[in-house]
Write a protein that holds these residues in place. Sequence first.
Motif, PDB file in Angstrom:
ATOM      1  N   GLY A 120      95.601  86.761 126.393  1.00 31.15           N
ATOM      2  CA  GLY A 120      95.038  86.682 127.740  1.00 31.15           C
ATOM      3  C   GLY A 120      96.056  86.243 128.771  1.00 31.15           C
ATOM      4  N   LYS A 121      96.124  86.954 129.892  1.00 25.61           N
ATOM      5  CA  LYS A 121      97.129  86.660 130.923  1.00 25.61           C
ATOM      6  C   LYS A 121      96.961  85.255 131.492  1.00 25.61           C
ATOM      7  N   ARG A 122      95.720  84.847 131.757  1.00 17.11           N
ATOM      8  CA  ARG A 122      95.508  83.526 132.347  1.00 17.11           C
ATOM      9  C   ARG A 122      95.982  82.428 131.400  1.00 17.11           C
ATOM     10  N   VAL A 123      95.653  82.571 130.118  1.00 17.65           N
ATOM     11  CA  VAL A 123      96.078  81.571 129.128  1.00 17.65           C
ATOM     12  C   VAL A 123      97.594  81.546 129.019  1.00 17.65           C
ATOM     13  N   LEU A 124      98.212  82.727 128.985  1.00 14.97           N
ATOM     14  CA  LEU A 124      99.675  82.786 128.899  1.00 14.97           C
ATOM     15  C   LEU A 124     100.320  82.203 130.148  1.00 14.97           C
ATOM     16  N   ASP A 125      99.767  82.509 131.316  1.00 15.62           N
ATOM     17  CA  ASP A 125     100.297  81.951 132.565  1.00 15.62           C
ATOM     18  C   ASP A 125     100.290  80.416 132.512  1.00 15.62           C
ATOM     19  N   GLU A 126      99.179  79.860 132.029  1.00 17.12           N
ATOM     20  CA  GLU A 126      99.057  78.397 131.959  1.00 17.12           C
ATOM     21  C   GLU A 126     100.043  77.817 130.947  1.00 17.12           C
ATOM     22  N   LEU A 127     100.203  78.510 129.812  1.00 15.23           N
ATOM     23  CA  LEU A 127     101.145  78.040 128.787  1.00 15.23           C
ATOM     24  C   LEU A 127     102.583  78.076 129.292  1.00 15.23           C
ATOM     25  N   VAL A 128     102.931  79.138 129.999  1.00 15.40           N
ATOM     26  CA  VAL A 128     104.286  79.272 130.536  1.00 15.40           C
ATOM     27  C   VAL A 128     104.567  78.138 131.516  1.00 15.40           C
ATOM     28  N   GLU A 129     103.638  77.912 132.428  1.00 13.67           N
ATOM     29  CA  GLU A 129     103.859  76.839 133.409  1.00 13.67           C
ATOM     30  C   GLU A 129     103.903  75.470 132.732  1.00 13.67           C
ATOM     31  N   LYS A 130     102.981  75.239 131.803  1.00 17.99           N
ATOM     32  CA  LYS A 130     102.942  73.943 131.105  1.00 17.99           C
ATOM     33  C   LYS A 130     104.238  73.691 130.336  1.00 17.99           C
ATOM     34  N   SER A 131     104.705  74.707 129.611  1.00 21.49           N
ATOM     35  CA  SER A 131     105.899  74.543 128.775  1.00 21.49           C
ATOM     36  C   SER A 131     107.149  74.337 129.619  1.00 21.49           C
TER      37      SER A 131
END
Length: 255
Positions: A120-131
């Motif tokens: 999911g794009k939203r989940v990946l977006d959040e993971l990228v920013e968090k990491s």
Amino acid sequence: METAVVPKVKIQSLDLYYGQNQALYSIDMDVKPNSITALIGPSGCGKSTLLRACNRMNDLIPGVRIKGSVNVDGINIYDADTDVVSLRKKVGMVFQRPNPFPMSIYDNIAYGPRIHGIKGKRVLDELVEKSLTQAVLWKEVKDRLHKTAMGLSGGQQQRLCIARLLAVEPDVLLMDEPTSALDPISTLKVEELTDELKSRYTIMIVTHNMQQAARISEQTAFFLNGILVEYGKTDELFTTPKDSRTEDYITGRFG
């Protein structure tokens, strides 16, 4: 009286052979959770070999044999039914030289989660920013996420590699001389990042830099010729080593 701490990583009677050559001799180590443990010693003493033994990276080398056990959260990672892919997600590694993938900054971070089924794009977006935020890199790259990671500086590339590792949510971080190819300013940033990460991860770091080991680690292990000579609290090992060989190495009189 100190409360006993259950080790995150427990190494017991570990012998490792490259073919007929024995590289590690009966290593026993308990690695505390949420701490930084430094592995020091001269080149070829077994530091990196031990580090790789903690997530079975040595399996990739022909002729390697292991005796003894390495337990992570009480489970022997050398059991026959161990899922090595899951192990390397739980116990990740950062190498000596930054090794970003030849793709965008975003895709470098999203690569691991995608492999493990996150689409999911939203989940990946959040993971990228968090990491990237955890790796103290977000503010520097947030406006160029879709540009190649190869355009980053060496220090930024190493922090990107750490962010890429954090994106798969490991428990243990193995760092094999992560600052040896970096300039002093980048080295300081990676050290500060490492110190910040220990509240959430258990970190084992190989370093040739005595000052670095003294600055960032709680425990230090000194290796010589595949033998664990001395292991204990960093401040005690550096000020009052129990073995003369440790003292000679720390003070530069070794060899």
